[in-house]
Design an enzyme around this catalytic site. Structure first.
Site, PDB file in Angstrom:
ATOM      1  N   CYS A 136      -1.010   2.612   6.795  1.00  0.00           N
ATOM      2  CA  CYS A 136      -0.594   1.263   7.165  1.00  0.00           C
ATOM      3  C   CYS A 136      -0.196   0.504   5.901  1.00  0.00           C
ATOM      4  O   CYS A 136      -0.587   0.865   4.790  1.00  0.00           O
ATOM      5  CB  CYS A 136      -1.680   0.534   7.935  1.00  0.00           C
TER       6      CYS A 136
ATOM      7  N   CYS B 132       0.811  -1.224   0.000  1.00  0.00           N
ATOM      8  CA  CYS B 132       0.000   0.000   0.000  1.00  0.00           C
ATOM      9  C   CYS B 132       0.842   1.271   0.000  1.00  0.00           C
ATOM     10  O   CYS B 132       0.384   2.313  -0.447  1.00  0.00           O
ATOM     11  CB  CYS B 132      -0.938   0.017   1.205  1.00  0.00           C
TER      12      CYS B 132
ATOM     13  N   GLY C  63       0.700  -3.545   4.257  1.00  0.00           N
ATOM     14  CA  GLY C  63       0.548  -4.978   4.403  1.00  0.00           C
ATOM     15  C   GLY C  63       1.771  -5.668   4.968  1.00  0.00           C
ATOM     16  O   GLY C  63       2.910  -5.202   4.811  1.00  0.00           O
TER      17      GLY C  63
ATOM     18  N   HIS D 198      -9.121   2.980  -2.524  1.00  0.00           N
ATOM     19  CA  HIS D 198      -7.723   2.768  -2.137  1.00  0.00           C
ATOM     20  C   HIS D 198      -7.047   1.845  -3.150  1.00  0.00           C
ATOM     21  O   HIS D 198      -6.975   0.638  -2.957  1.00  0.00           O
ATOM     22  CB  HIS D 198      -7.692   2.162  -0.731  1.00  0.00           C
TER      23      HIS D 198
END
Length: 420
Positions: free
Chosen positions: A385, A101, A387, A354
């Protein structure tokens, strides 16, 4: 006779501009179902160059493009292929990045380090994710040692389960709070869209459909402005029976691309490029993969320490909303109210989507516009955040603030002026 190599001082790194495509649903009937991922980010890069004719294309020193799934139309060394497809001179190099991300965020921080050290002057950093073509984790082959040696709980490879784990660990982060936060995100996005705060950064994209022919994507496809707490209270909990994470309080699967232009402060002055933010510090941090969403907490602590700042110095927060519980965990840790107006003033990923590696630059682009509207705010944060148990944070300084400490030999420009 020998000579000593020149040792350059660290330079200011400034955010010149950022753009993004409209975000689409990652579904067979979504906006970009028949559009290539690389074409999305090429369109964003071309728009950056169009908006800044004062930048000679040959002055671009690097193109760094991130994607989480680097295969098919998101493969083949994206930075280089995008540079060629966007029409940059063949002398401009490029490379690909993957930090899931935070890919786009890492493209920015990595190239920024090169600028600060004097290795580059001007760079393009971007991200793309076509989750319709490349579902997260599709065709992945995790090493069996993760599970066999109990390095990571198998459930940690499912991001929704990690969000449920945060609810477990912190029972006061209730589903009611998560749902209320999510509804607020939808409402803030709707207000920002009506006010014109969302829109100037969007790049229209030509799209095709075998059934419907050609069209033009000009707006985000995912927002649900009529969302209410009552309306999402009883949605299915796909990651656990009787769980708390639902489609209503999590970001949807999304297709989209972003691109940004960064430069050294002195080079921006030389070329007449606008300065929208100055990079103050950045940090990435690891956490237990099973509670991936807590990553922004230590990443922000590290970035603040490196900058010599405290959270009280931060006037605007752009936090990626992978899951509502992840955001309220961050806010709870730092003593910030769930509905604090400094947090995601335009709404966030729960409303607009996202597209994984794209989102970090979307946060930056929105913060830059908010800085223009709030000259009284000196510092802002973009954080997310990541992964497998990581977090990333970048702290930025507002050039419109009276005490701005960066390079100031050229006037800053607003979006409107840049587009004129």
């Amino acid at each position: 006779m020998t000579t000593s190599a020149r040792r350059a001082a660290l330079r200011d790194v400034v955010f010149v501009d950022g753009v993004r495509t409209p975000f689409g649903k990652a579904r067979p009937d979504g906006l970009y179902a028949e559009t290539r991922a690389d074409d999305l980010v090429v369109k964003a890069v071309r728009e950056l160059l169009r908006r800044h004719p004062e930048l000679p294309p040959e002055r671009v020193d690097e193109v760094a493009i991130a994607a989480t799934t680097q295969t098919g139309d998101q493969g083949i060394t994206l930075g280089r292929t995008v540079a060629v497809l966007a029409g940059l001179p063949r002398s401009v190099p490029g490379y690909a990045i993957d930090r899931m991300c935070a890919g786009g965020m890492t493209a920015v921080t990595t190239t920024a380090a090169g600028i600060a050290a004097g290795q580059q002057d001007v760079v393009i950093a971007g991200g793309v994710e076509h989750m319709g073509h490349h579902p997260m984790g599709f065709d992945a082959d995790p090493n069996p040692r993760f599970v066999s040696e109990r390095l990571v709980d198998a459930a940690a490879l499912n991001m929704g389960v990690t969000a449920e784990n945060i609810h477990d660990r912190y029972p006061h982060l209730t589903k009611q709070r998560a749902d209320t936060y999510a509804v607020g995100s939808q409402a803030k996005y709707a207000k920002a869209l009506a006010n014109g705060d969302v829109g100037p950064e969007l790049v229209p994209v030509a799209v095709r459909s075998a059934e419907h022919g050609w069209g033009l994507a000009t707006a985000d496809e995912l927002p649900r402005p009529d969302t209410t707490v009552e309306g999402i209270a009883d949605l299915k909990t796909p990651f656990r029976p009787g769980g708390r994470v639902t489609a209503g309080n999590a970001s949807p699967l999304t297709d989209g691309a972003t691109a940004s232009l960064l430069a050294a402060g002195d080079v921006a002055a030389e070329l007449g490029l606008p300065v929208r933010m100055r990079l103050v510090s950045s940090a990435f941090a690891g956490v237990e993969p099973e509670v991936m969403g807590l990553g922004p907490i230590p990443a922000t602590a590290k970035a603040l320490e490196r900058a010599g700042l405290t959270v009280e110095d931060i006037g605007l927060f752009e936090i990626n909303e992978a899951f509502a519980v992840q955001v309220i965990a961050f806010l709870d840790h730092y003593g910030i109210a769930d509905d604090d107006e400094r947090v995601n003033p335009y709404g966030g990923a729960i409303a607009m989507g996202h597209p994984l590696a794209s989102s970090g630059i979307r946060l930056m682009t929105q913060l830059a516009r908010q800085f223009e509207q709030h000259p009284e705010v000196r510092y802002g944060i973009t954080t997310m955040c990541v992964g497998l148990g990581q977090g990333g944070t970048v702290i930025w300084e507002n050039p419109h603030h009276a005490d701005y400490s960066g390079h100031t030999t050229t006037p800053v420009r607003t979006d409107d002026a840049a587009e004129a």
